[in-house]
Design a protein around this motif. Structure first.
Motif, PDB file in Angstrom:
ATOM      1  N   PRO A 106       3.739  -2.082   8.472  1.00 38.95           N
ATOM      2  CA  PRO A 106       3.938  -0.662   8.150  1.00 38.95           C
ATOM      3  C   PRO A 106       5.047  -0.385   7.126  1.00 38.95           C
ATOM      4  CG  PRO A 106       4.627  -1.126  10.408  1.00 38.95           C
ATOM      5  CD  PRO A 106       3.979  -2.370   9.880  1.00 38.95           C
ATOM      6  N   SER A 107       5.946  -1.334   6.872  1.00 31.13           N
ATOM      7  CA  SER A 107       7.027  -1.076   5.912  1.00 31.13           C
ATOM      8  C   SER A 107       6.597  -1.256   4.461  1.00 31.13           C
ATOM      9  CB  SER A 107       8.247  -1.944   6.214  1.00 31.13           C
ATOM     10  OG  SER A 107       7.956  -3.292   5.961  1.00 31.13           O
ATOM     11  N   GLN A 108       5.420  -1.844   4.228  1.00 31.22           N
ATOM     12  CA  GLN A 108       4.904  -1.945   2.853  1.00 31.22           C
ATOM     13  C   GLN A 108       3.377  -1.914   2.899  1.00 31.22           C
ATOM     14  OE1 GLN A 108       5.383  -5.610   0.479  1.00 31.22           O
ATOM     15  NE2 GLN A 108       5.994  -4.305  -1.251  1.00 31.22           N
ATOM     16  N   ILE A 109       2.816  -0.804   2.500  1.00 32.62           N
ATOM     17  CA  ILE A 109       1.366  -0.669   2.420  1.00 32.62           C
ATOM     18  C   ILE A 109       0.926  -1.328   1.114  1.00 32.62           C
ATOM     19  CG2 ILE A 109      -0.572   0.945   2.349  1.00 32.62           C
ATOM     20  CD1 ILE A 109       1.030   0.900   4.998  1.00 32.62           C
ATOM     21  N   VAL A 110      -0.040  -2.216   1.187  1.00 30.79           N
ATOM     22  CA  VAL A 110      -0.497  -2.958   0.009  1.00 30.79           C
ATOM     23  C   VAL A 110      -1.866  -2.444  -0.415  1.00 30.79           C
ATOM     24  CG1 VAL A 110      -1.142  -5.240  -0.864  1.00 30.79           C
ATOM     25  CG2 VAL A 110       0.868  -4.988   0.596  1.00 30.79           C
ATOM     26  N   ALA A 111      -1.950  -2.024  -1.668  1.00 28.67           N
ATOM     27  CA  ALA A 111      -3.218  -1.577  -2.240  1.00 28.67           C
ATOM     28  C   ALA A 111      -3.866  -2.679  -3.070  1.00 28.67           C
ATOM     29  CB  ALA A 111      -3.006  -0.340  -3.097  1.00 28.67           C
ATOM     30  N   THR A 112      -3.047  -3.538  -3.708  1.00 25.55           N
ATOM     31  CA  THR A 112      -3.574  -4.672  -4.481  1.00 25.55           C
ATOM     32  C   THR A 112      -2.637  -5.859  -4.354  1.00 25.55           C
ATOM     33  OG1 THR A 112      -2.423  -4.051  -6.523  1.00 25.55           O
ATOM     34  CG2 THR A 112      -4.687  -3.257  -6.276  1.00 25.55           C
TER      35      THR A 112
END
Length: 166
Positions: A106-112
């Motif tokens: 939850p501390s870093q949402i990754v899109a790519t």
């Protein structure tokens, strides 16, 4: 004499071109359309030398973000905003691979996931200068097979959301 000289030049150019084609490995990953809960296997086929994955996440143009420590495999090291993770040495079949993910912290949402390959001879494979980009879907829906044909049966899985929406 001039024709002989031109023949030598053509032979040399052909040799240089064929050598440049021989060092390029095929880059692929599975699953092809990963979700944030998937582990991604990045594979180099037809390679004879060791390589390092030079990677980051959430690129905007050429600018990557550094993945948080939870996303970095144990053998990784920092290189500016990128992370460098070594591939397993190529096997007899000329394939090297490594696994990264999942990308669901939850501390870093990754899109790519964004990357290039650095070979031990200091040459790069960067998708013709465009880098490689793996979109990470936030969806909780998976299909099998991943890329079905027109008459293939398809299984659709819908996963529950985790507490707090992730």
């Amino acid at each position: 004499m001039r024709d002989h000289h031109m023949f030598k030049i053509r032979c040399l150019l052909l040799l240089v071109w064929s050598l440049s084609q021989a060092v390029q490995a095929d880059v692929s990953w599975t699953p092809q359309h990963p979700t944030l809960d998937d582990r991604i296997t990045i594979r180099l086929s037809n390679t004879t030398q060791s390589a390092t994955l030079h990677w980051g996440v959430n690129a905007r143009g050429p600018a990557w973000k550094q993945p948080i420590p939870a996303y970095r495999p144990a053998a990784s090291r920092l290189d500016g905003v990128a992370v460098q993770t070594p591939f397993q040495l190529p096997g007899r079949n000329g394939t090297a691979e490594l696994v990264i993910g999942p990308f669901n912290h939850p501390s870093q949402i990754v899109a790519t996931v964004d990357f290039a390959i650095l070979y031990e001879d200091n040459t790069w494979e960067s998708n013709e200068g465009e880098d490689y980009h793996i979109p990470i879907t936030q969806a909780r829906i998976q299909t099998e097979p991943e890329n079905p044909g027109p008459n293939d049966p398809v299984t659709v899985r819908i996963m529950r959301s985790k507490p707090n929406g992730l």
